[in-house]
Design a protein around this motif. Structure first.
Motif, PDB file in Angstrom:
ATOM      1  N   GLY A   9       0.773  -1.171  -0.153  1.00 38.57           N
ATOM      2  CA  GLY A   9      -0.082  -0.038  -0.029  1.00 38.57           C
ATOM      3  C   GLY A   9       0.785   1.229  -0.026  1.00 38.57           C
ATOM      4  N   VAL A  10       0.309   2.276  -0.150  1.00 39.89           N
ATOM      5  CA  VAL A  10       0.952   3.577  -0.251  1.00 39.89           C
ATOM      6  C   VAL A  10       1.393   4.133   1.300  1.00 39.89           C
ATOM      7  CG1 VAL A  10       0.122   4.294  -2.345  1.00 39.89           C
ATOM      8  CG2 VAL A  10      -1.221   5.141  -0.079  1.00 39.89           C
ATOM      9  N   MET A  11       2.148   5.154   1.467  1.00 35.87           N
ATOM     10  CA  MET A  11       2.562   5.497   2.813  1.00 35.87           C
ATOM     11  C   MET A  11       1.111   6.061   3.370  1.00 35.87           C
ATOM     12  SD  MET A  11       5.859   6.040   3.064  1.00 35.87           S
ATOM     13  CE  MET A  11       5.982   7.438   3.920  1.00 35.87           C
ATOM     14  N   GLY A  12       1.063   5.713   4.618  1.00 34.68           N
ATOM     15  CA  GLY A  12      -0.169   5.963   5.435  1.00 34.68           C
ATOM     16  C   GLY A  12      -1.465   5.058   5.282  1.00 34.68           C
ATOM     17  N   SER A  13      -1.054   3.843   4.547  1.00 30.23           N
ATOM     18  CA  SER A  13      -2.186   3.082   4.530  1.00 30.23           C
ATOM     19  C   SER A  13      -2.387   2.153   5.596  1.00 30.23           C
ATOM     20  CB  SER A  13      -2.207   2.336   3.114  1.00 30.23           C
ATOM     21  OG  SER A  13      -0.747   1.538   3.193  1.00 30.23           O
ATOM     22  N   SER A  14      -1.638   2.390   6.724  1.00 35.08           N
ATOM     23  CA  SER A  14      -1.826   1.273   7.723  1.00 35.08           C
ATOM     24  C   SER A  14      -1.223   0.069   7.716  1.00 35.08           C
ATOM     25  CB  SER A  14      -3.196   1.322   8.316  1.00 35.08           C
ATOM     26  OG  SER A  14      -3.979   2.472   8.676  1.00 35.08           O
ATOM     27  N   LYS A  15      -0.381   0.075   6.995  1.00 35.40           N
ATOM     28  CA  LYS A  15       0.446  -1.402   6.650  1.00 35.40           C
ATOM     29  C   LYS A  15       1.200  -2.096   7.834  1.00 35.40           C
ATOM     30  CE  LYS A  15       3.199   0.107   3.671  1.00 35.40           C
ATOM     31  NZ  LYS A  15       2.692   1.756   3.621  1.00 35.40           N
ATOM     32  N   THR A  16       1.890  -1.063   8.541  1.00 29.88           N
ATOM     33  CA  THR A  16       2.575  -1.478   9.919  1.00 29.88           C
ATOM     34  C   THR A  16       1.557  -1.786  10.856  1.00 29.88           C
ATOM     35  OG1 THR A  16       4.654  -0.164   9.299  1.00 29.88           O
ATOM     36  CG2 THR A  16       4.374  -0.799  11.508  1.00 29.88           C
ATOM     37  N   ALA A  17       0.649  -0.876  11.091  1.00 26.25           N
ATOM     38  CA  ALA A  17      -0.605  -1.395  11.800  1.00 26.25           C
ATOM     39  C   ALA A  17      -1.141  -2.684  11.602  1.00 26.25           C
ATOM     40  CB  ALA A  17      -1.527  -0.262  12.182  1.00 26.25           C
ATOM     41  N   ASN A  18      -1.260  -2.850  10.351  1.00 24.47           N
ATOM     42  CA  ASN A  18      -1.789  -4.281  10.112  1.00 24.47           C
ATOM     43  C   ASN A  18      -0.908  -5.170  10.355  1.00 24.47           C
ATOM     44  OD1 ASN A  18      -3.219  -6.109   8.170  1.00 24.47           O
ATOM     45  ND2 ASN A  18      -4.233  -4.332   7.342  1.00 24.47           N
ATOM     46  N   ALA A  19       0.250  -5.114  10.150  1.00 24.79           N
ATOM     47  CA  ALA A  19       1.441  -6.187  10.716  1.00 24.79           C
ATOM     48  C   ALA A  19       1.458  -6.480  11.849  1.00 24.79           C
ATOM     49  CB  ALA A  19       2.799  -5.677   9.915  1.00 24.79           C
ATOM     50  N   LEU A  20       1.149  -5.484  12.664  1.00 18.94           N
ATOM     51  CA  LEU A  20       1.397  -5.527  14.491  1.00 18.94           C
ATOM     52  C   LEU A  20      -0.026  -6.255  14.697  1.00 18.94           C
ATOM     53  CD1 LEU A  20       2.789  -2.137  15.305  1.00 18.94           C
ATOM     54  CD2 LEU A  20       3.940  -4.531  15.432  1.00 18.94           C
ATOM     55  N   MET A  21      -1.080  -5.967  14.071  1.00 19.30           N
ATOM     56  CA  MET A  21      -2.573  -6.446  14.431  1.00 19.30           C
ATOM     57  C   MET A  21      -2.392  -8.086  13.993  1.00 19.30           C
ATOM     58  SD  MET A  21      -5.375  -3.588  13.582  1.00 19.30           S
ATOM     59  CE  MET A  21      -5.186  -3.874  11.977  1.00 19.30           C
ATOM     60  N   VAL A  22      -1.768  -8.374  12.900  1.00 18.33           N
ATOM     61  CA  VAL A  22      -1.635  -9.923  12.570  1.00 18.33           C
ATOM     62  C   VAL A  22      -0.713 -10.508  13.670  1.00 18.33           C
ATOM     63  CG1 VAL A  22      -0.722 -11.584  10.844  1.00 18.33           C
ATOM     64  CG2 VAL A  22      -2.225  -9.473  10.015  1.00 18.33           C
ATOM     65  N   HIS A  23       0.193  -9.872  14.127  1.00 14.18           N
ATOM     66  CA  HIS A  23       1.069 -10.506  15.087  1.00 14.18           C
ATOM     67  C   HIS A  23       0.693 -10.550  16.130  1.00 14.18           C
ATOM     68  CE1 HIS A  23       4.113 -10.180  18.293  1.00 14.18           C
ATOM     69  NE2 HIS A  23       5.029 -10.837  17.768  1.00 14.18           N
ATOM     70  N   TYR A  24      -0.431  -9.637  16.830  1.00 12.18           N
ATOM     71  CA  TYR A  24      -1.324  -9.790  18.039  1.00 12.18           C
ATOM     72  C   TYR A  24      -2.276 -10.978  17.857  1.00 12.18           C
ATOM     73  CZ  TYR A  24      -4.752  -8.794  21.586  1.00 12.18           C
ATOM     74  OH  TYR A  24      -5.522  -8.880  22.482  1.00 12.18           O
ATOM     75  N   ASN A  25      -2.777 -11.091  16.650  1.00 13.86           N
ATOM     76  CA  ASN A  25      -3.822 -12.104  16.483  1.00 13.86           C
ATOM     77  C   ASN A  25      -3.098 -13.514  16.589  1.00 13.86           C
ATOM     78  OD1 ASN A  25      -5.847 -10.459  15.888  1.00 13.86           O
ATOM     79  ND2 ASN A  25      -5.679 -10.441  13.790  1.00 13.86           N
ATOM     80  N   TYR A  26      -1.920 -13.793  16.148  1.00 12.09           N
ATOM     81  CA  TYR A  26      -1.295 -14.964  16.177  1.00 12.09           C
ATOM     82  C   TYR A  26      -1.072 -15.253  17.777  1.00 12.09           C
ATOM     83  CZ  TYR A  26      -0.213 -16.638  11.840  1.00 12.09           C
ATOM     84  OH  TYR A  26      -0.312 -17.136  10.078  1.00 12.09           O
ATOM     85  N   ALA A  27      -0.764 -14.332  18.549  1.00  7.14           N
ATOM     86  CA  ALA A  27      -0.311 -14.578  19.978  1.00  7.14           C
ATOM     87  C   ALA A  27      -1.601 -14.730  20.586  1.00  7.14           C
ATOM     88  CB  ALA A  27       0.346 -13.126  20.223  1.00  7.14           C
ATOM     89  N   GLU A  28      -2.651 -13.986  20.390  1.00  8.63           N
ATOM     90  CA  GLU A  28      -4.077 -14.291  20.849  1.00  8.63           C
ATOM     91  C   GLU A  28      -4.456 -15.806  20.884  1.00  8.63           C
ATOM     92  OE1 GLU A  28      -7.650 -11.556  21.383  1.00  8.63           O
ATOM     93  OE2 GLU A  28      -7.355 -12.050  19.309  1.00  8.63           O
ATOM     94  N   ARG A  29      -4.234 -16.612  19.829  1.00 10.48           N
ATOM     95  CA  ARG A  29      -4.471 -17.874  19.510  1.00 10.48           C
ATOM     96  C   ARG A  29      -3.295 -18.718  19.923  1.00 10.48           C
ATOM     97  NH1 ARG A  29      -6.710 -14.338  16.437  1.00 10.48           N
ATOM     98  NH2 ARG A  29      -8.885 -14.581  15.779  1.00 10.48           N
ATOM     99  N   GLY A  30      -2.459 -18.257  20.816  1.00 11.70           N
ATOM    100  CA  GLY A  30      -1.328 -19.224  21.337  1.00 11.70           C
ATOM    101  C   GLY A  30      -0.303 -19.733  20.393  1.00 11.70           C
ATOM    102  N   GLN A  31      -0.204 -18.843  19.083  1.00  9.25           N
ATOM    103  CA  GLN A  31       1.022 -19.247  18.417  1.00  9.25           C
ATOM    104  C   GLN A  31       1.869 -18.030  18.323  1.00  9.25           C
ATOM    105  OE1 GLN A  31      -1.132 -19.878  14.704  1.00  9.25           O
ATOM    106  NE2 GLN A  31      -1.851 -21.872  15.340  1.00  9.25           N
ATOM    107  N   ARG A  32       3.143 -18.284  17.653  1.00  7.85           N
ATOM    108  CA  ARG A  32       4.152 -17.429  17.767  1.00  7.85           C
ATOM    109  C   ARG A  32       4.541 -16.728  16.438  1.00  7.85           C
ATOM    110  NH1 ARG A  32       9.477 -19.309  20.081  1.00  7.85           N
ATOM    111  NH2 ARG A  32       9.780 -17.126  20.281  1.00  7.85           N
ATOM    112  N   ALA A  33       4.480 -15.383  16.344  1.00  6.83           N
ATOM    113  CA  ALA A  33       4.962 -14.930  14.860  1.00  6.83           C
ATOM    114  C   ALA A  33       6.196 -14.176  14.996  1.00  6.83           C
ATOM    115  CB  ALA A  33       3.763 -14.087  14.517  1.00  6.83           C
TER     116      ALA A  33
END
Length: 188
Positions: A9-33
């Motif tokens: 995506g372009v700058m400001g499209s929340s790519k990094t926030a998206n990446a951090l949310m995916v990381h959180y989702n893995y942790a929430e399900r007991g998996q490691r990212a």
């Protein structure tokens, strides 16, 4: 079945926030990212990925990764993937194909001149899944270009491909307004 994802995506499209949310989702399900980024990106003080919204998490630099480390994780998430080399993207394909671990890369597709970054070019060529992280231009159309502008608000079309730490000098624009250099109501 593991896959190689490129989410751009372009700058400001929340790519990094998206990446951090995916990381959180893995942790929430007991998996490691595993979170990683190229070492060229030291804007946030080193081994950390930080979004404009203030979300952050520790990470490793991409060059610190090896098979033994990757095998300890259920997924690999790479931020700022446009800065990867072709060989590094090929390594990620190895992680997917030979180690069976999914890899999700986030990054810019093209620079402020409209040219592909080397890492993005390779990811576009070999990724199993390519997804756009969307945002809008000031006019309401989809933003597809990264516009770099100077202190007077003039959209630049020449210069160094990579200028880190200058996020306030970029804005996402639609193709028409990028070509025109029209930043609309963007404060100058």
């Amino acid at each position: 079945m593991a896959k190689l994802y490129f989410r751009y995506g372009v700058m400001g499209s929340s790519k990094t926030a998206n990446a951090l949310m995916v990381h959180y989702n893995y942790a929430e399900r007991g998996q490691r990212a595993l979170l990683a980024k190229p070492s060229v990106d030291r804007r946030d003080g080193g081994h950390v990925i930080r979004s404009r919204m203030g979300l952050e998490h520790p990470c490793v630099y991409f060059h610190e990764i090896d098979d033994a480390m990757v095998k300890e994780y259920d997924c690999v998430i790479v931020d700022e993937a446009q800065f990867l080399t072709k060989a590094e993207v090929q390594y990620l394909a190895h992680v997917v194909d030979d180690l069976g671990i999914p890899v999700i890369c986030y990054g810019l597709r093209a620079d402020f001149r409209g040219d592909l970054f080397p890492g993005s070019q390779e990811l576009l060529a070999i990724s199993d899944i390519i997804e756009e992280v969307k945002t809008i231009c000031w006019c309401g159309k989809k933003a597809t270009y990264n516009a770099r502008f100077d202190e007077n608000g003039v959209v630049l079309k020449e210069g160094e491909q990579v200028v880190l730490g200058a996020g306030e000098k970029y804005v996402g624009l639609c193709r028409k307004h990028w070509a025109e250099g029209n930043m609309g109501n963007k404060p100058k």
